[in-house]
Design an enzyme around this catalytic site. Sequence first.
Site, PDB file in Angstrom:
ATOM      1  N   GLY A 160       0.859  -0.969  -0.050  1.00  0.00           N
ATOM      2  CA  GLY A 160       0.137  -0.055   0.155  1.00  0.00           C
ATOM      3  C   GLY A 160       0.916   1.162   0.231  1.00  0.00           C
ATOM      4  O   GLY A 160       0.356   2.261   0.846  1.00  0.00           O
TER       5      GLY A 160
ATOM      6  N   GLY B   1      -0.491   4.851  -1.029  1.00  0.00           N
ATOM      7  CA  GLY B   1      -1.505   5.454  -0.432  1.00  0.00           C
ATOM      8  C   GLY B   1      -1.325   6.787   0.314  1.00  0.00           C
ATOM      9  O   GLY B   1       0.071   7.248   0.387  1.00  0.00           O
ATOM     10  N   GLN B   2      -2.001   7.516   1.056  1.00  0.00           N
ATOM     11  CA  GLN B   2      -2.028   8.583   1.855  1.00  0.00           C
ATOM     12  C   GLN B   2      -0.648   8.730   2.943  1.00  0.00           C
ATOM     13  O   GLN B   2       0.095   9.141   2.835  1.00  0.00           O
ATOM     14  CB  GLN B   2      -3.130   9.129   2.662  1.00  0.00           C
ATOM     15  CG  GLN B   2      -2.762  10.618   3.114  1.00  0.00           C
ATOM     16  CD  GLN B   2      -3.776  10.846   4.363  1.00  0.00           C
ATOM     17  OE1 GLN B   2      -4.745   9.875   4.877  1.00  0.00           O
ATOM     18  NE2 GLN B   2      -3.859  11.993   4.849  1.00  0.00           N
ATOM     19  N   LEU B   3      -0.754   7.749   3.641  1.00  0.00           N
ATOM     20  CA  LEU B   3       0.209   7.345   4.634  1.00  0.00           C
ATOM     21  C   LEU B   3       1.455   6.569   3.748  1.00  0.00           C
ATOM     22  O   LEU B   3       2.567   6.983   4.196  1.00  0.00           O
ATOM     23  CB  LEU B   3      -0.287   6.376   5.711  1.00  0.00           C
ATOM     24  CG  LEU B   3       0.625   6.067   6.764  1.00  0.00           C
ATOM     25  CD1 LEU B   3       1.209   7.407   7.722  1.00  0.00           C
ATOM     26  CD2 LEU B   3       0.085   5.252   7.830  1.00  0.00           C
TER      27      LEU B   3
ATOM     28  N   ILE C 175      -0.826  -1.980  -5.817  1.00  0.00           N
ATOM     29  CA  ILE C 175      -1.547  -2.748  -6.895  1.00  0.00           C
ATOM     30  C   ILE C 175      -1.188  -2.230  -8.204  1.00  0.00           C
ATOM     31  O   ILE C 175      -1.155  -2.747  -9.205  1.00  0.00           O
ATOM     32  CB  ILE C 175      -3.028  -2.874  -6.807  1.00  0.00           C
ATOM     33  CG1 ILE C 175      -3.644  -3.998  -7.513  1.00  0.00           C
ATOM     34  CG2 ILE C 175      -3.784  -1.622  -6.747  1.00  0.00           C
ATOM     35  CD1 ILE C 175      -5.050  -4.461  -7.053  1.00  0.00           C
TER      36      ILE C 175
ATOM     37  N   ASP D  53      -0.924  -7.498  -5.864  1.00  0.00           N
ATOM     38  CA  ASP D  53      -2.329  -7.387  -5.364  1.00  0.00           C
ATOM     39  C   ASP D  53      -2.458  -8.370  -4.201  1.00  0.00           C
ATOM     40  O   ASP D  53      -2.229  -9.248  -3.972  1.00  0.00           O
ATOM     41  CB  ASP D  53      -3.124  -7.968  -6.413  1.00  0.00           C
ATOM     42  CG  ASP D  53      -4.414  -8.152  -6.137  1.00  0.00           C
ATOM     43  OD1 ASP D  53      -4.908  -7.920  -5.014  1.00  0.00           O
ATOM     44  OD2 ASP D  53      -5.280  -8.530  -6.921  1.00  0.00           O
TER      45      ASP D  53
ATOM     46  N   TYR E  47     -15.395  -0.375   7.478  1.00  0.00           N
ATOM     47  CA  TYR E  47     -14.325  -0.307   7.654  1.00  0.00           C
ATOM     48  C   TYR E  47     -13.745  -0.515   9.278  1.00  0.00           C
ATOM     49  O   TYR E  47     -12.765  -1.025   9.392  1.00  0.00           O
ATOM     50  CB  TYR E  47     -13.677   1.208   7.129  1.00  0.00           C
ATOM     51  CG  TYR E  47     -12.438   1.458   7.400  1.00  0.00           C
ATOM     52  CD1 TYR E  47     -11.327   1.099   7.146  1.00  0.00           C
ATOM     53  CD2 TYR E  47     -12.437   2.755   8.405  1.00  0.00           C
ATOM     54  CE1 TYR E  47      -9.915   1.662   7.232  1.00  0.00           C
ATOM     55  CE2 TYR E  47     -10.976   3.160   8.927  1.00  0.00           C
ATOM     56  CZ  TYR E  47      -9.814   2.812   8.289  1.00  0.00           C
ATOM     57  OH  TYR E  47      -8.795   3.187   8.632  1.00  0.00           O
TER      58      TYR E  47
ATOM     59  N   ILE F  30      -5.374  11.856   9.515  1.00  0.00           N
ATOM     60  CA  ILE F  30      -4.066  12.195   9.126  1.00  0.00           C
ATOM     61  C   ILE F  30      -4.011  13.465   8.359  1.00  0.00           C
ATOM     62  O   ILE F  30      -4.592  13.083   7.185  1.00  0.00           O
ATOM     63  CB  ILE F  30      -2.911  10.814   8.479  1.00  0.00           C
ATOM     64  CG1 ILE F  30      -2.971   9.855   9.582  1.00  0.00           C
ATOM     65  CG2 ILE F  30      -1.532  11.632   8.353  1.00  0.00           C
ATOM     66  CD1 ILE F  30      -2.310   8.329   9.195  1.00  0.00           C
TER      67      ILE F  30
HETATM   68  N1  SER Z   1      -9.171   8.548   8.319  1.00  0.00           N
HETATM   69  C1  SER Z   1      -9.512   7.344   8.452  1.00  0.00           C
HETATM   70  C2  SER Z   1     -11.064   7.540   7.550  1.00  0.00           C
HETATM   71  O1  SER Z   1     -11.676   8.653   7.919  1.00  0.00           O
HETATM   72  C3  SER Z   1      -9.936   6.810   9.733  1.00  0.00           C
HETATM   73  O2  SER Z   1      -9.064   5.672  10.025  1.00  0.00           O
HETATM   74  O3  SER Z   1     -11.707   6.540   7.285  1.00  0.00           O
END
Ligand code: SER
Length: 316
Positions: free
Chosen positions: A10, A13-15, A37, A51, A141, A171
């Site tokens: 990953g 991604g953002q982090l 991916i 993947d 989630y 974040i």
């Molecule tokens: N930043 C995430 C979200 O908003 C929280 O883990 O889904």
Amino acid sequence: MVRDKILVIGANGQLGSVLSVALQKIFGKENVILSDIKPNPLFESHFEKIDAMVYDQIEYVVKKYSITQIYHLAAILSAAGEKYPLRTWRLNMEMMLNVFEVARKNSVSRVFFPSSIAVFGKNVARSKAIQTSFINPSTVYGISKAAGENWAQYYFDQYGLDVRSLRYPGIIGYKSMPGGGTTDYAVEIYHSAVKKEKYICYLNPDTKLPLIYMDDAIHATIEIMQTPIENIRIRTSYNLASMSLSPIEIALAIQKIHPNFKVDYYTDFRQNIAATWPSEIDDQQARKDWNWQPKYDLTQMTKIMLEQLEKKYKKN
Ligand code: SER
């Protein structure tokens, strides 16, 4: 001494995109393999397409590089996940279990698994979610993260797999964009301010949520992964806190620098998600066990976000 070989899953991604660069700086590019991916033009070297839904693809890369640590950051987030609940559950669980299984079968010694404030739900004290609060998440989630925390504990107890985890707040950073989360507004609002556009916020002005500046999130992640094993006392996931902010507070901080900046508020389904999350979390355990201490507050973060985004937009 055996050097650690790290795999980030990953990495786009953002982090992931920011953490990957930070890890490469610390451990050396050759010791940090990045994966996602889709290929990433920013990561030309030391990148493998994986993947994470496919066990063999993860195992192939782990064997190829003799990986000793995995940071598994791929997941569908809270807001996006509500559109396809079953798909989100399957993806988040399958990817995570693949990583845990590959790790235990291939002598990977340590795994990082991110959890989230989304594990909390209506039954938690909104004003302060303590480490041991009841978790009854409201989103798929959140349910997948709550289950993941328990799987982390299970893999540690049954197989001795050293899985470490943080319940991240939303974040905020300038280097990357979030996607599909409930806290995404807190990054978007800074982009609108720099572009001199009005921001339309999907949360109510007074919806306080736990948030953290990217550098603090990175430093917490690297710190927990470096902590001696005997100091890690929580095997589900550590509460991690920094700031607790509402959209209006961020807007006011921005207006101190951009007085003409305007925000309108039109709530959508994400307000209902935010309403089930705590406004503040108690992270005493993290502070005690591995000396967690955030460095950035709203004023410092706002100054950096605006300055850095100005530069970024001028360049483009
Ligand atoms: N930043 C995430 C979200 O908003 C929280 O883990 O889904």
